[in-house]
Scaffold this motif. Structure first.
Motif, PDB file in Angstrom:
ATOM      1  N   UNK A 120       0.832  -1.204   0.000  1.00 25.41           N
ATOM      2  CA  UNK A 120       0.000   0.000   0.000  1.00 25.41           C
ATOM      3  C   UNK A 120       0.865   1.251   0.000  1.00 25.41           C
ATOM      4  N   UNK A 121       0.403   2.240  -0.755  1.00 26.44           N
ATOM      5  CA  UNK A 121       1.167   3.478  -0.850  1.00 26.44           C
ATOM      6  C   UNK A 121       2.418   3.326  -1.697  1.00 26.44           C
ATOM      7  N   UNK A 122       2.466   2.250  -2.519  1.00 26.84           N
ATOM      8  CA  UNK A 122       3.613   1.991  -3.396  1.00 26.84           C
ATOM      9  C   UNK A 122       4.920   1.799  -2.631  1.00 26.84           C
ATOM     10  N   UNK A 123       4.791   1.212  -1.438  1.00 30.48           N
ATOM     11  CA  UNK A 123       5.982   0.953  -0.623  1.00 30.48           C
ATOM     12  C   UNK A 123       6.604  -0.372  -1.068  1.00 30.48           C
ATOM     13  N   UNK A 124       7.887  -0.376  -1.422  1.00 32.10           N
ATOM     14  CA  UNK A 124       8.514  -1.623  -1.885  1.00 32.10           C
ATOM     15  C   UNK A 124       8.771  -2.592  -0.737  1.00 32.10           C
ATOM     16  N   UNK A 125       8.854  -3.844  -1.100  1.00 31.12           N
ATOM     17  CA  UNK A 125       9.185  -4.918  -0.145  1.00 31.12           C
ATOM     18  C   UNK A 125      10.484  -4.571   0.572  1.00 31.12           C
ATOM     19  N   UNK A 126      10.516  -4.793   1.875  1.00 28.28           N
ATOM     20  CA  UNK A 126      11.741  -4.559   2.643  1.00 28.28           C
ATOM     21  C   UNK A 126      12.863  -5.463   2.123  1.00 28.28           C
ATOM     22  N   UNK A 127      14.039  -4.920   2.033  1.00 29.29           N
ATOM     23  CA  UNK A 127      15.170  -5.658   1.469  1.00 29.29           C
ATOM     24  C   UNK A 127      15.726  -6.689   2.448  1.00 29.29           C
ATOM     25  N   UNK A 128      15.983  -6.269   3.678  1.00 34.11           N
ATOM     26  CA  UNK A 128      16.651  -7.141   4.641  1.00 34.11           C
ATOM     27  C   UNK A 128      15.876  -8.424   4.947  1.00 34.11           C
TER      28      UNK A 128
END
Length: 256
Positions: free
Chosen positions: A98-106
């Motif tokens: 939501x809100x175009x938040x990318x998947x967390x990397x870590x």
């Protein structure tokens, strides 16, 4: 491999699928070394089973940690012949939320490190130890059983990290078996479906019934003992090699 008077290592062996496998191997007379980061649970299980069952605190992503655990197993009064990889973690998050938040990397990297790289780490070190033993029937020196998931094939929304890690284990199975054919070590993988582990056990009964209803047959969640039984079947069946076996009651997961 018919003889269970051998040494075995089980990663993630203190709970869930790993605990069931540890118990099954110990009941058949194997000298089991439990590899797990859950120190209290690992020690309790080793003390309960007694005999030749031991626990070594192990981080499967750390080469030195796994080397120490394998050394413990190879130091027993019988050859290391069996390795079962059950250590794993999960993570749920959409590629873009939501809100175009990318998947967390870590968390993605961590999931792949524990599930895929950790499996490879135990596989390579256990197989190297097996390769140094005297061969048995048909020249076999050992067998490695890895744990993937049907998410490797039917990954649902939010399962990109988990599915990628388990898909890597599926993809690693055949080349590992081919690599190790020269030293007489077999490699197979189990891809479980919905299994009644402590994680699912925390769900409300209504949710558990709903999950069971979606399984074609039998209409129940898998049991850790089902996994352990299949793992031991693979150990015993000397012609199974390079194969991934789905254990899911014919379930094919929907997108969500």
């Amino acid at each position: 491999m018919k003889d269970f008077d051998v040494a075995a290592v089980v990663s993630g062996g203190a709970s869930g699928l790993g605990e069931a496998t540890t118990r099954a191997l110990a009941a058949r007379g194997a000298a089991v070394t439990i590899l797990d980061i859950q120190e209290d649970r690992g020690k309790e299980l080793a003390a309960e089973l007694g005999g030749h069952t031991t626990y070594v605190r192990t981080d499967v992503t750390d080469p030195a940690s796994v080397e120490a655990a394998v050394a413990e197993a190879t130091g027993k009064d019988r050859p290391l012949r069996i390795a079962v990889n059950c250590a794993g973690i999960g993570w749920a998050q959409r590629t873009v939320g939501k809100g175009n938040v990318p998947h967390d990397f870590d968390p993605f990297v961590r999931t792949v490190m524990v599930n895929l790289v950790g499996t490879f780490n135990v596989l390579r070190l256990a197989a190297a130890a097996m390769a140094a033993t005297e061969p048995g029937e048909d020249g076999e020196r050992g067998v490695v059983v890895n744990t993937a998931s049907i998410a490797a094939y039917d990954g649902q929304i939010g399962q990109i990290a988990y599915s990628a890690s388990k898909g890597g284990i599926v993809g690693m199975t055949l080349p590992a078996a081919r690599d190790l054919s020269g030293v007489g070590v077999r490699v197979c993988t189990i891809a479980p479906g919905l299994v009644d582990t402590p994680l699912l056990g925390s769900l409300p009964e209504e949710a558990r019934q709903s999950l069971s209803a979606g399984i074609p047959f039998p209409k129940r969640l898998g049991r850790p003992s089902d996994f352990a039984e299949l793992a031991l079947d693979i150990v015993e069946h000397g012609y199974l090699n390079g194969e991934v076996i789905r254990m899911d009651g014919a379930l094919r997961m929907a997108p969500r």
